[in-house]
Design an enzyme around this catalytic site. Sequence first.
Site, PDB file in Angstrom:
ATOM      1  CD  GLU A  60     -29.729  47.673 -43.377  1.00 14.99           C
ATOM      2  OE1 GLU A  60     -30.481  47.134 -42.525  1.00 14.99           O
ATOM      3  OE2 GLU A  60     -28.661  48.219 -43.060  1.00 14.99           O
ATOM      4  CG  HIS A 129     -17.958  46.111 -42.616  1.00 13.34           C
ATOM      5  ND1 HIS A 129     -17.901  45.399 -41.442  1.00 13.34           N
ATOM      6  CD2 HIS A 129     -18.714  47.210 -42.368  1.00 13.34           C
ATOM      7  CE1 HIS A 129     -18.585  46.060 -40.507  1.00 13.34           C
ATOM      8  NE2 HIS A 129     -19.086  47.151 -41.035  1.00 13.34           N
TER       9      HIS A 129
END
Lengths: 337, 433
Positions: A60, A129
């Site tokens: 990321e 998540h």
Amino acid sequence: MPSMNMIQAVRSGLDVMLERDQSVCVFGEDVGYFGGVFRATEGLQKKHGKHRVFDTPLAEGGIMGIAIGMGIEGLRPVPEIQFADYIFPAFDQITNELAKLRYRSGGEWTAPVTIRTPCGGGIHGGLFHSQSPEAYFTHTPGLFVVIPSNPYDAKGLLISSIELNDPVIFFEPKRLYRGPFEGDPQNVAPWNDQPGAEVPDGYYKTPLGKAVVVREGSAATVIAWGTMVHVARAAIVESQIDAELIDLRTLLPLDLETIIASVRKTGRCIVVHEATRTSGFGAEVVALVQEHCFWNLETPIRRITGWDTPFPHTLEFEYMPTRQRIADALRKAVDEE
Amino acid sequence: MADSQYRVEDPQGGTRDRMVTRTADGRPTLHIPIAPHRPGDEPRYARFTQQPGDLERPDPLANFDLLHDHAHGLVRVLDDDGNAIGPWDPKLGATVLRDGLEWMLTTRHFDRRQMKMQRQGRLSFCLECKGEEAIGVAAGMVYAPEDLLFPSYRMQGIFLVRGMPMVQMMCHCIGNRGDISKGRQMPVHYGWKQGNLVSISSPVGTQFPQAVGAAMAMAYRHESRVAAAWLGDGTSSQGDFHHGLNFASVYLPPVVLQVVNNQWAISTHRNIATGGKTFSARAESYGIPGIRVDGNDFLAVYAVTAWAAERARHNGGPTLIELLTYRSGAHSTSDDPSRYRPDDESRLWPGGDPIARLARHLKNLDEWSDEQQENLENRLEKEVAMTYKQAETYGTFASGPFDPPETLFDDVYERLPHHLEEQRDEIRILGKN
């Protein structure tokens, strides 16, 4: 007008912008050939070419670094961070680099990056998540923080974000991708024919920095964003209290005017969000309401939020604000003297 | 537990002693690397074992594995007597060489003046690039004006060579009304869009993946342009270093990534930055060429940079360059290196001083004299002093004028959002009271 779910609406927004503007490119983990783990970019690589919609390494920080460089060079990158829980390796690039580039260079350099990232719980995603990290970013001047609650807004806000010359973090409440979750995991209707699911095929914009009154009312003001807009609406119906519901849509910059007008009218205010309570964005909203509406308030402002724990797996629907908790708060807000 | 000391080959050409603690029965112990010299030590640096001419100059589009020796060796052009030798000699004309010398000297005088101004309290902070002038200046001369550069600290020369007016650089350091960054950044965070020089940012290393992204955008538009970024040996430990190289290795954009290995990151010696032998060798594992070059050899820096830029410009993809040098000055005006390294370590650095080396080379060619140098230095000293005076006409650090307080809110966003408008009004009212 076609009916779309939120995934289709996001995809349509990306498609429209890829078509209109050669400087738009879309990338991230599993985004290209496969079309994204939530299918948001499905078919876009085939249609627009693999140099415009492409896969990246699983990093990321690197994704955000190249996005900034592309933005500096005049592109309009739309990177995807696969889950908002995984945005933290990019935190330095976002908060120190992207958000401050215009300022630190006296306005000489900018990077119009739109970061799409699915957020929030309700899909059995456990700790990593399910998070709602919006408050980390609303604390950073230079960023726009956007979070739609329905397909129509998702597409219109996404197009506005991509066209904006400032960086945007575009949170997509993943629980809402397939249908408007009202707090009951056993009973989620698809988006078909629901309000907000009528989405034009072509180009349109929904204004950034503007909240919307989802439901007018006079007894109290409920302020929510993302998935909680739907849970709050169901709670209002259940409580039979004539509450006004505001969907903020953009958290930064915040549409304070809409909030103030409503609370001055109702004299009661409840803020609902999924993220943990302490230092959550709700605290900011409460402070602003207090500053601007103190003399109009009849009862204390209340926050209904996720608990101050990591996001759980099996107990996620106990963690997320429920209709019952919101309805109880509403009753208290109205009944108290 | 017994301590034993053994000698390891120093990749920089000499030898250094490493203290390794060992248990008698060979169980693992934690190895804490040490710097070769600390205050009180007598510094010893052997001369470079690598000689000019040792390494071939492959075609710039050669396969990366032909560069194996370059990643582990050292590209040199100037020998110890100031003669240019071997295939990496860029064969620059005397005018270009004198330009290079003048830019390096300009940089040094610029730094000297700024450091003096800081000591007099006329700047809040300053940082010099003494001993590393060849790096910014040679790069400034090699990259094309349309290339996009992400410089690091200690690259004042690259701004000067690419045409940023010195007075603007000084105004930036003062933070006065001539400062492009409007007084928002600490001194020495230069940026100049007109010269395609991206504003320097204190979080170092972040520029590596950014330069890769910029180069990707250039390739996306099929432009014959190059992006380049620099960071230091200390910063090479950051994840951004890997992100930059890894993304570069995947997308092969026209980017040149440079590690300025100047031995010291404040007090952190390069032995703490990595256990690896060279920084350039890391490139091999990414499938891109790595070249290590004597960073104090103007000709070698010029040649290697030109090689990598040409490779990038002709779709040959990225290169990692390690510039081997030594930070002769303090990290900054807030630093006192005598607390962590011997004072004379820099003098003994085998790479010597880049300005003296290029001057000697020009003299060997009969293209330069001590008299010319003296005249040039006198002129530069005066010019730089005058420029500083000119810079202070835009405002001094002590008394301004600075931009009015309400400009705090400019450039946070393209357009002022409502909440910032309110805060700006608050500050305006404060000003009136």
